[in-house]
Design a protein around this motif. Structure first.
Motif, PDB file in Angstrom:
ATOM      1  N   THR A 303      20.191  17.818  46.290  1.00  0.00           N
ATOM      2  CA  THR A 303      19.490  16.736  46.990  1.00  0.00           C
ATOM      3  C   THR A 303      18.615  15.949  46.029  1.00  0.00           C
ATOM      4  OG1 THR A 303      19.511  18.023  49.037  1.00  0.00           O
ATOM      5  CG2 THR A 303      17.930  16.210  48.896  1.00  0.00           C
ATOM      6  N   THR A 304      17.973  16.649  45.115  1.00  0.00           N
ATOM      7  CA  THR A 304      17.093  15.979  44.156  1.00  0.00           C
ATOM      8  C   THR A 304      17.860  14.980  43.296  1.00  0.00           C
ATOM      9  OG1 THR A 304      15.519  17.805  44.089  1.00  0.00           O
ATOM     10  CG2 THR A 304      15.603  16.369  42.148  1.00  0.00           C
ATOM     11  N   ILE A 305      19.013  15.373  42.756  1.00  0.00           N
ATOM     12  CA  ILE A 305      19.733  14.438  41.897  1.00  0.00           C
ATOM     13  C   ILE A 305      20.367  13.308  42.709  1.00  0.00           C
ATOM     14  CG2 ILE A 305      20.082  16.092  40.038  1.00  0.00           C
ATOM     15  CD1 ILE A 305      22.903  16.568  40.968  1.00  0.00           C
ATOM     16  N   ALA A 306      20.670  13.551  43.990  1.00  0.00           N
ATOM     17  CA  ALA A 306      21.175  12.476  44.838  1.00  0.00           C
ATOM     18  C   ALA A 306      20.083  11.426  45.070  1.00  0.00           C
ATOM     19  CB  ALA A 306      21.666  13.036  46.162  1.00  0.00           C
ATOM     20  N   LEU A 307      18.868  11.877  45.356  1.00  0.00           N
ATOM     21  CA  LEU A 307      17.763  10.950  45.600  1.00  0.00           C
ATOM     22  C   LEU A 307      17.389  10.181  44.339  1.00  0.00           C
ATOM     23  CD1 LEU A 307      15.500  13.254  47.797  1.00  0.00           C
ATOM     24  CD2 LEU A 307      16.801  11.272  48.587  1.00  0.00           C
ATOM     25  N   VAL A 308      17.314  10.884  43.214  1.00  0.00           N
ATOM     26  CA  VAL A 308      16.982  10.220  41.951  1.00  0.00           C
ATOM     27  C   VAL A 308      18.098   9.268  41.547  1.00  0.00           C
ATOM     28  CG1 VAL A 308      16.526  10.566  39.492  1.00  0.00           C
ATOM     29  CG2 VAL A 308      15.475  12.080  41.186  1.00  0.00           C
ATOM     30  N   GLY A 309      19.346   9.715  41.706  1.00  0.00           N
ATOM     31  CA  GLY A 309      20.476   8.850  41.373  1.00  0.00           C
ATOM     32  C   GLY A 309      20.482   7.574  42.192  1.00  0.00           C
ATOM     33  N   ALA A 310      20.184   7.674  43.489  1.00  0.00           N
ATOM     34  CA  ALA A 310      20.138   6.491  44.346  1.00  0.00           C
ATOM     35  C   ALA A 310      19.053   5.519  43.880  1.00  0.00           C
ATOM     36  CB  ALA A 310      19.889   6.915  45.795  1.00  0.00           C
ATOM     37  N   TYR A 311      17.906   6.062  43.540  1.00  0.00           N
ATOM     38  CA  TYR A 311      16.794   5.228  43.073  1.00  0.00           C
ATOM     39  C   TYR A 311      17.163   4.490  41.782  1.00  0.00           C
ATOM     40  CZ  TYR A 311      12.143   4.129  41.174  1.00  0.00           C
ATOM     41  OH  TYR A 311      11.055   3.490  40.635  1.00  0.00           O
ATOM     42  N   VAL A 312      17.773   5.201  40.848  1.00  0.00           N
ATOM     43  CA  VAL A 312      18.108   4.592  39.554  1.00  0.00           C
ATOM     44  C   VAL A 312      19.257   3.592  39.701  1.00  0.00           C
ATOM     45  CG1 VAL A 312      18.968   5.057  37.219  1.00  0.00           C
ATOM     46  CG2 VAL A 312      17.236   6.546  38.242  1.00  0.00           C
ATOM     47  N   LEU A 313      20.283   3.941  40.466  1.00  0.00           N
ATOM     48  CA  LEU A 313      21.414   3.032  40.637  1.00  0.00           C
ATOM     49  C   LEU A 313      20.951   1.706  41.246  1.00  0.00           C
ATOM     50  CD1 LEU A 313      24.350   2.173  40.697  1.00  0.00           C
ATOM     51  CD2 LEU A 313      24.685   3.611  42.726  1.00  0.00           C
ATOM     52  N   ALA A 314      20.175   1.773  42.313  1.00  0.00           N
ATOM     53  CA  ALA A 314      19.686   0.540  42.937  1.00  0.00           C
ATOM     54  C   ALA A 314      18.781  -0.234  41.991  1.00  0.00           C
ATOM     55  CB  ALA A 314      18.942   0.881  44.225  1.00  0.00           C
ATOM     56  N   GLY A 315      17.911   0.481  41.291  1.00  0.00           N
ATOM     57  CA  GLY A 315      16.984  -0.196  40.390  1.00  0.00           C
ATOM     58  C   GLY A 315      17.663  -0.890  39.230  1.00  0.00           C
ATOM     59  N   GLU A 316      18.685  -0.241  38.656  1.00  0.00           N
ATOM     60  CA  GLU A 316      19.382  -0.859  37.526  1.00  0.00           C
ATOM     61  C   GLU A 316      20.245  -2.038  37.975  1.00  0.00           C
ATOM     62  OE1 GLU A 316      18.717  -0.406  34.476  1.00  0.00           O
ATOM     63  OE2 GLU A 316      17.364   1.270  34.831  1.00  0.00           O
ATOM     64  N   LEU A 317      20.811  -1.964  39.179  1.00  0.00           N
ATOM     65  CA  LEU A 317      21.527  -3.126  39.711  1.00  0.00           C
ATOM     66  C   LEU A 317      20.560  -4.282  39.944  1.00  0.00           C
ATOM     67  CD1 LEU A 317      24.007  -1.444  42.228  1.00  0.00           C
ATOM     68  CD2 LEU A 317      24.623  -2.710  40.167  1.00  0.00           C
ATOM     69  N   ALA A 318      19.361  -3.975  40.433  1.00  0.00           N
ATOM     70  CA  ALA A 318      18.364  -5.026  40.639  1.00  0.00           C
ATOM     71  C   ALA A 318      17.923  -5.619  39.307  1.00  0.00           C
ATOM     72  CB  ALA A 318      17.163  -4.453  41.392  1.00  0.00           C
ATOM     73  N   ARG A 319      17.716  -4.756  38.319  1.00  0.00           N
ATOM     74  CA  ARG A 319      17.296  -5.231  36.994  1.00  0.00           C
ATOM     75  C   ARG A 319      18.359  -6.135  36.374  1.00  0.00           C
ATOM     76  NH1 ARG A 319      13.869  -2.486  33.338  1.00  0.00           N
ATOM     77  NH2 ARG A 319      14.379  -0.437  34.213  1.00  0.00           N
ATOM     78  N   ALA A 320      19.630  -5.842  36.651  1.00  0.00           N
ATOM     79  CA  ALA A 320      20.737  -6.605  36.052  1.00  0.00           C
ATOM     80  C   ALA A 320      20.883  -7.996  36.648  1.00  0.00           C
ATOM     81  CB  ALA A 320      22.038  -5.835  36.208  1.00  0.00           C
ATOM     82  N   GLN A 321      20.207  -8.262  37.747  1.00  0.00           N
ATOM     83  CA  GLN A 321      20.178  -9.611  38.330  1.00  0.00           C
ATOM     84  C   GLN A 321      21.574 -10.210  38.530  1.00  0.00           C
ATOM     85  OE1 GLN A 321      16.944 -11.480  39.182  1.00  0.00           O
ATOM     86  NE2 GLN A 321      16.795  -9.256  39.392  1.00  0.00           N
ATOM     87  N   GLY A 322      22.432  -9.441  39.188  1.00  0.00           N
ATOM     88  CA  GLY A 322      23.751  -9.957  39.533  1.00  0.00           C
ATOM     89  C   GLY A 322      24.859  -9.553  38.588  1.00  0.00           C
ATOM     90  N   ASP A 323      24.536  -9.068  37.399  1.00  0.00           N
ATOM     91  CA  ASP A 323      25.557  -8.586  36.465  1.00  0.00           C
ATOM     92  C   ASP A 323      25.855  -7.122  36.809  1.00  0.00           C
ATOM     93  OD1 ASP A 323      27.165  -7.792  34.359  1.00  0.00           O
ATOM     94  OD2 ASP A 323      25.941  -8.774  32.816  1.00  0.00           O
ATOM     95  N   VAL A 324      26.777  -6.915  37.758  1.00  0.00           N
ATOM     96  CA  VAL A 324      27.053  -5.585  38.285  1.00  0.00           C
ATOM     97  C   VAL A 324      27.490  -4.631  37.191  1.00  0.00           C
ATOM     98  CG1 VAL A 324      28.553  -4.259  39.830  1.00  0.00           C
ATOM     99  CG2 VAL A 324      27.539  -6.412  40.609  1.00  0.00           C
ATOM    100  N   ALA A 325      28.379  -5.082  36.314  1.00  0.00           N
ATOM    101  CA  ALA A 325      28.879  -4.211  35.250  1.00  0.00           C
ATOM    102  C   ALA A 325      27.738  -3.710  34.364  1.00  0.00           C
ATOM    103  CB  ALA A 325      29.922  -4.942  34.412  1.00  0.00           C
TER     104      ALA A 325
END
Length: 404
Positions: A303-325
């Protein structure tokens, strides 16, 4: 990130956790789930270290704390039920063998769904049937719904992920068997446990029970050392027969717990396996939680790595500002080193739960007894505690469009 359309397959824990953060950064999020409704059953789960930090940043710490089980500690017992060594949940900074944040899986699912229900589209009773990653996005075909296009697709659909098979092929992931099988089921509290867990081991097999639901019920469990064997995960009757046969002859209260298998409404059985992917993404399609990096229940960090993974995945997509790759590359680069350490820990931690020999059982009892008696007993769990807290969460608040 506003305007980005995201599809998440899987409405367990990882999927809604990701949906929460993506919506907070302004994405349009759809979660699809093959089950006809929320899956509110399931075993007790732990939230450790960095996972608790994610819950706090989401503003959900108080509601999770209110919903957690009253698990004060755990005892290893002998065949006559005498407690030989114990560990309390409030020790080791809350990250010991019994954590301070233990909650029924279904309760956490309800919390995450409630936190996202107003901002996320949920589609139950449907599944992804085909994926076509084109220049303008991923064109998705569903079993029932009309086809749609998304900017990013995330498989958060568990160990046996169907989306992963579509993206990488049926042999695209390697399942690493760590040498154990695990079963859970809900039972009546015939043991009289009160806010406590008891665990009994014989060489190669362990059975135990934890009081839940106001001490009216038990979450019973059986852990088995075994080489891989073939079974149909959908054939519940056959799997219950496996549990009965593998637990036959065990002492303590094993017979009382096994006798309740027939009537349980909540039964789980599966191999303790890890998912090993050479890469977590393919184009605009990526994976999260057990679908990407299952560390096995023996890791104590699922559960811990699922929660942390979700936080990081969303955050890095947001940081990329539309550049999904770019966002998906950053997600894996940032998170994979820690996940590798968690998986390595999970490969070996089963020895503690289910020792192979009587000498191993005695050694475990002695170690736990030392943890109770030594002023610096937490040094014996130092590596586990460091692992639980070993990922420093990045700060993505700059990209938030909404607040909880």
């Amino acid at each position: 990130m506003p305007g980005i359309k995201a599809l998440i397959s899987g409405a367990g824990i990882a999927g809604p956790a990701l949906a929460y953060w993506l919506a907070r950064y302004g994405a349009q999020v759809t979660v699809i789930e093959s089950a006809p409704a929320r899956r509110t059953g399931g075993q007790l789960i732990d939230i450790r270290g960095s996972g608790r930090d994610v819950i706090a940043r989401a503003g959900l710490a108080e509601v999770v704390r209110a919903a957690r089980t009253s698990a004060d500690g755990l005892s290893f017992v002998d065949a006559r039920g005498r407690r030989q060594a114990s560990v309390r949940a409030d020790g080791f900074g809350g990250d010991g063998p019994v954590t301070e944040t233990e909650i029924l899986r279904g309760a956490l699912v309800e919390i995450l769904h409630e936190a996202t229900d107003a901002s996320v589209e949920y589609v139950f009773g449907d599944r992804v049937d085909a994926l076509d990653d084109r220049r303008d996005g991923v064109h998705v075909t569903f079993a029932k719904s009309a086809p749609r296009r998304f900017d990013v697709v995330v498989g958060a659909d568990g160990l046996h992920s169907g989306v992963r098979a579509l993206a990488f092929g049926p042999d695209g992931a390697r399942l690493r068997h760590v040498g154990y099988y695990l079963s859970f089921w809900t039972a009546r509290n015939t043991l009289g446990l009160c806010d406590w867990t008891e665990v009994y081991s014989e060489p190669g097999r362990t059975i135990g029970a934890r009081a839940v639901n106001g001490n009216t019920q038990l979450m019973a469990f059986l852990s088995l050392r075994s080489a891989p064997f073939r079974y149909d995960p959908r054939d519940t009757a056959a799997l219950k027969t496996v549990v009965r046969s593998r637990a036959a002859g065990m002492r303590w209260h094993a017979d009382k717990l096994i006798a309740q298998l027939e009537d349980t409404a909540d039964f789980y059985f599966d191999a303790c396996s890890q998912v090993v992917l050479p890469r977590w993404s393919s184009g605009r399609i990526t994976f999260l939680g057990d679908a990407a990096f299952c560390a096995s229940p023996m890791s104590g960090h699922g559960t811990t790595i699922a929660l942390v993974g979700a936080y990081v995945l969303a955050g890095e997509l947001a940081r990329a500002q539309g550049d999904v790759a770019a966002g998906l590359r950053a997600y894996e680069e940032r998170l994979r080193p820690w996940i590798t350490r968690v998986q390595r820990f999970g490969q070996h931690n089963g020895r503690t739960m289910t020792p192979r020999t009587r000498a191993g059982i005695a050694f475990r009892r002695g170690v736990v007894a030392l943890q109770e008696r030594l002023p610096l007993g937490d040094l014996l769990l130092r590596d586990q505690i460091r692992l639980s807290n070993g990922f420093a969460l990045p700060d993505y608040t700059l990209y938030e469009r909404t607040r909880p």
